[in-house]
Design a protein around this motif. Structure first.
Motif, PDB file in Angstrom:
ATOM      1  N   ALA A  70       3.852   4.514  -2.350  1.00 61.32           N
ATOM      2  CA  ALA A  70       3.042   4.912  -1.208  1.00 61.32           C
ATOM      3  C   ALA A  70       1.628   5.296  -1.630  1.00 61.32           C
ATOM      4  O   ALA A  70       0.644   4.935  -0.965  1.00 61.32           O
ATOM      5  N   ALA A  71       1.500   6.034  -2.743  1.00 61.85           N
ATOM      6  CA  ALA A  71       0.183   6.479  -3.203  1.00 61.85           C
ATOM      7  C   ALA A  71      -0.702   5.304  -3.607  1.00 61.85           C
ATOM      8  O   ALA A  71      -1.883   5.244  -3.252  1.00 61.85           O
ATOM      9  N   LEU A  72      -0.145   4.357  -4.351  1.00 58.29           N
ATOM     10  CA  LEU A  72      -0.938   3.205  -4.781  1.00 58.29           C
ATOM     11  C   LEU A  72      -1.358   2.343  -3.603  1.00 58.29           C
ATOM     12  O   LEU A  72      -2.501   1.865  -3.530  1.00 58.29           O
ATOM     13  N   ILE A 114       0.810  -3.289  -6.456  1.00 57.24           N
ATOM     14  CA  ILE A 114       1.222  -2.598  -5.243  1.00 57.24           C
ATOM     15  C   ILE A 114      -0.013  -2.217  -4.416  1.00 57.24           C
ATOM     16  O   ILE A 114      -0.044  -2.385  -3.198  1.00 57.24           O
ATOM     17  N   GLY A 115      -1.046  -1.715  -5.089  1.00 59.14           N
ATOM     18  CA  GLY A 115      -2.263  -1.308  -4.388  1.00 59.14           C
ATOM     19  C   GLY A 115      -3.026  -2.454  -3.780  1.00 59.14           C
ATOM     20  O   GLY A 115      -3.857  -2.237  -2.880  1.00 59.14           O
ATOM     21  N   ILE A 131       4.941   0.213   3.356  1.00 58.63           N
ATOM     22  CA  ILE A 131       5.262  -1.062   2.706  1.00 58.63           C
ATOM     23  C   ILE A 131       5.176  -0.919   1.190  1.00 58.63           C
ATOM     24  O   ILE A 131       6.019  -1.444   0.445  1.00 58.63           O
ATOM     25  N   GLY A 132       4.168  -0.188   0.703  1.00 57.51           N
ATOM     26  CA  GLY A 132       4.058   0.021  -0.739  1.00 57.51           C
ATOM     27  C   GLY A 132       5.232   0.789  -1.299  1.00 57.51           C
ATOM     28  O   GLY A 132       5.759   0.464  -2.376  1.00 57.51           O
ATOM     29  N   ALA A 133       5.665   1.836  -0.581  1.00 56.34           N
ATOM     30  CA  ALA A 133       6.825   2.605  -1.034  1.00 56.34           C
ATOM     31  C   ALA A 133       8.068   1.728  -1.094  1.00 56.34           C
ATOM     32  O   ALA A 133       8.836   1.775  -2.067  1.00 56.34           O
ATOM     33  N   ALA A 134       8.269   0.913  -0.060  1.00 55.71           N
ATOM     34  CA  ALA A 134       9.449   0.033  -0.034  1.00 55.71           C
ATOM     35  C   ALA A 134       9.371  -1.025  -1.116  1.00 55.71           C
ATOM     36  O   ALA A 134      10.376  -1.360  -1.761  1.00 55.71           O
TER      37      ALA A 134
END
Length: 655
Positions: A65-67, A253-254, A279-282
């Protein structure tokens, strides 16, 4: 139409989470019942579940999620769909800062690892944005600056690892992004940091959306566009630095998550930030769980960041044709002027200077005791055995990379094209790696064949992916970044297995002429002379191709045949040079630009002067590598990147 597109975003996020949850259930189905055991139970399976697998799951969600949020902020703030912590060099800067701190001042890591990573990310961001500011933050200029800074940081980190392998070799695996956990400390530390940063994201969401109104529109509402961008980029840098300090570098991811969210229909700032984070977390959860499932007992050691690059590359290449990128023009990395004097005497001077440099590299060196010495002809027997092969190999590699870069720049009409930037050197390296793992102690011709096949595959992929867009620079750069990242992912995954051949690959990546024999040096020189000479003989093709297909065809040139022959030439020269100096040097980008900046814009003179400049750069890098830290050696490929990159950045900053 818009509503239909907007509805795809939650569907994609839900699908990814469902797939990740299913994979997690497959991974943990035998261990989940241990959660129902009494709290006083100390079974090994229960302890692994509570203090390794569950913390790893939470960390993957937080980092993904952060990236993704960092990439979405950068893309909105800079109005650049190519921006991400990876492409702008933020993650590489944080990783290098942590490596330097671990070697020079390990106490800093205990006192505040996050601040060290933040300082590294901020430093690289400052360099990249200084380059982009001169070109109004043009997407391609920013990405090129980020790519150069990233590879510079990677070259320096690799050099430090090679010189201090007993202390830093584990950082090579960690730097590829490892989510393995032994307790909840990472999650407990990272969670509050990200919560505070997400509060800042929420506060700047509306001002970030107002940037779409343009400079005048934003100012009319009482906002300073520059202040909003600085604040937004600062938060994005802090997000990327927090992740890098916790788990290392995790790429794609970012870049991939915000791209998927935008293409799926998230247009406004708020939904785009939220859906990008989800979407990034998943994505990262699914990737990490898949790694553990497929790798079984090795799952705890394989860097997830390396696998995200392997999976992210096909995804990025798949969506590449759909990206709508603005391009501000002015593709020249350096300003050019036409040479007004006699051409051949100037070319002769350049070649003469190269010969003098080669003589200096041959006769000036160190004694076995470490003292500086200028050798004479009476020492020829020793020089011929120890220095002459290295001088010849470095000269040949530099000349071939320069010629290959000039071919690619003219073939694509893109001043940023080079074997390194477009991932072609990485393709050669992957081909060599495949040969190394398939054949025991392969001979030079076999390695050359593997490198040539890898080069041909990457060239073919680039040609197919960008042909319909007319070789647009941003398409080529992004495709090159994606393909080049596969090398880092491949090497990182191999290093995690503990196979000693991975260290051989790392040394090959760094590029060294150490151990080059007379026969291989002679082969390299013959190849360089023949292939560079053939390229000069095809100078008319190089002059006509930049006119475009119709213009070149109107002047009697068979465009498909010319492109095919030149691509083969560039591939062969890249393959041969990569075996000698690895994929890290920027000679293929710098040397043609130096020749162009000197005024040699026609095909033949640019090839010859560029080859002289490339040979000179590699000769200098090899000489510095074997003399500065004597008796220790620095690989020529890394030294050329470390020495040449600041020069290239300085020239870019001035133009």
């Amino acid at each position: 139409m818009m509503a239909e597109t907007r509805d795809k975003t939650p569907a994609i996020a839900l699908t990814l989470f469902a797939a990740a949850a299913a994979a997690a259930w497959l991974l943990l189905r035998e261990d989940l019942p241990h959660l129902l055991e009494p709290a006083a139970g100390y079974g090994a399976d229960r302890m692994v579940l509570l203090y390794s697998q569950l913390p790893r799951l939470v960390v993957s969600l937080l980092c993904g999620a952060a990236l993704a949020l960092s990439g979405a902020i950068l893309q909105r703030a800079l109005r650049n769909p190519l921006a991400s912590p990876t492409t702008l060099g933020l993650s590489a800067g944080a990783s290098l800062a942590l490596v330097l701190a671990g070697l020079v001042a390990p106490g800093l890591l205990v006192a505040g690892r996050e601040m060290v990573a933040l300082a590294g990310s901020a430093a690289t961001a400052g360099v990249v944005f200084a380059i982009g500011a001169r070109r109004n933050f043009d997407p391609v200029a920013l990405v090129l600056g980020g790519l150069i800074v990233s590879l510079y940081c990677g070259a320096l980190a690799t050099l430090l690892i090679l010189l201090n392998d007993r202390y830093l070799v584990s950082l090579f695996i960690w730097g590829s992004g490892s989510l393995a956990q032994q307790d909840w400390s990472t999650a407990v530390t990272l969670g509050p940091q990200l919560a505070v940063l997400c509060l800042g994201v929420a506060l700047i969401a509306r001002p970030l959306g107002l940037l779409e109104l343009g400079e005048a529109g934003t100012r009319s509402l009482g906002l300073s566009p520059s202040a909003v961008r600085v604040l937004a980029v600062s938060i994005a840098v802090a997000l990327a630095a927090a992740v890098a300090s916790a788990v290392g570098v995790i790429g794609f991811i970012g870049l991939a998550a915000p791209t998927v969210a935008r293409l799926a229909g998230a247009r406004r700032v708020g939904p785009q930030l939220v859906w990008s984070a989800l979407i990034g977390a998943a994505m990262l959860w699914l990737t990490d769980t898949s790694v553990q499932l497929l790798a079984a007992d090795m799952g705890a050691f394989i860097p997830t960041g390396a696998v995200t690059a392997l999976l992210g590359t096909p995804l990025l290449l798949l969506v590449l044709p759909r990206l709508k990128l603005s391009f501000a023009g002015g593709m020249a990395v350096l300003s050019a002027r036409r040479w007004r004097g006699p051409t051949m005497p100037a070319v002769a001077v350049a070649l003469g200077g190269l010969a003098l440099l080669a003589l200096a590299a041959l006769f000036i060196g160190r004694t076995p005791a470490g003292a500086w010495q200028v050798n004479g002809l009476e020492d020829w027997d020793v020089l011929a055995d120890w220095r002459l092969p290295r001088v010849g190999a470095a000269l040949a590699a530099g000349a071939m990379l320069a010629a290959a870069g000039a071919i690619l720049q003219r073939l694509t009409g893109n001043e940023m094209a080079s074997p390194e930037v477009l991932g072609i050197s990485a393709g050669a390296m992957i081909g060599m790696a495949a040969i190394l793992f398939l054949i025991t102690d392969p001979a030079y011709p076999v390695l050359m064949t593997g490198a040539a096949v890898g080069t041909a595959l990457v060239l073919g992929a680039l040609f197919i992916l960008t042909r319909r867009s007319g070789f647009l620079p941003e398409r080529l750069v992004l495709a090159g970044i994606a393909l080049g990242a596969m090398l880092d992912a491949f090497i990182g995954a191999l290093a995690a297995t503990g196979d000693p051949r991975s260290l051989v690959l790392l040394r090959w990546m760094s590029g060294t002429t150490y151990g080059t024999g007379t026969a291989s040096a002679l082969v390299s020189l013959v190849l360089a002379g023949g292939l560079v000479g053939l390229t000069v003989a095809l100078a008319r093709w190089l002059d006509l191709l930049p006119l475009g297909a119709s213009g070149a065809r109107g002047l009697g040139l068979s465009v498909p045949r010319a492109r095919g022959v030149l691509l083969v030439l560039a591939g062969l020269m890249t393959a041969a040079a990569t075996i000698i100096v690895g994929p890290l040097s920027f000679v293929g980008l710098m040397a043609p630009q130096i020749a162009r900046a000197a005024g040699f814009v026609r095909g033949g003179p640019q090839i010859l002067v560029g080859a002289a400049a490339g040979g000179g750069l590699m000769l200098t890098a090899d000489w510095l590598g074997r003399t500065l830290l004597y008796p220790y050696e620095m690989p020529a490929g890394i030294v050329s990147a470390l020495v040449g990159t600041p020069l290239l950045l300085a020239l870019m900053r001035r133009t």
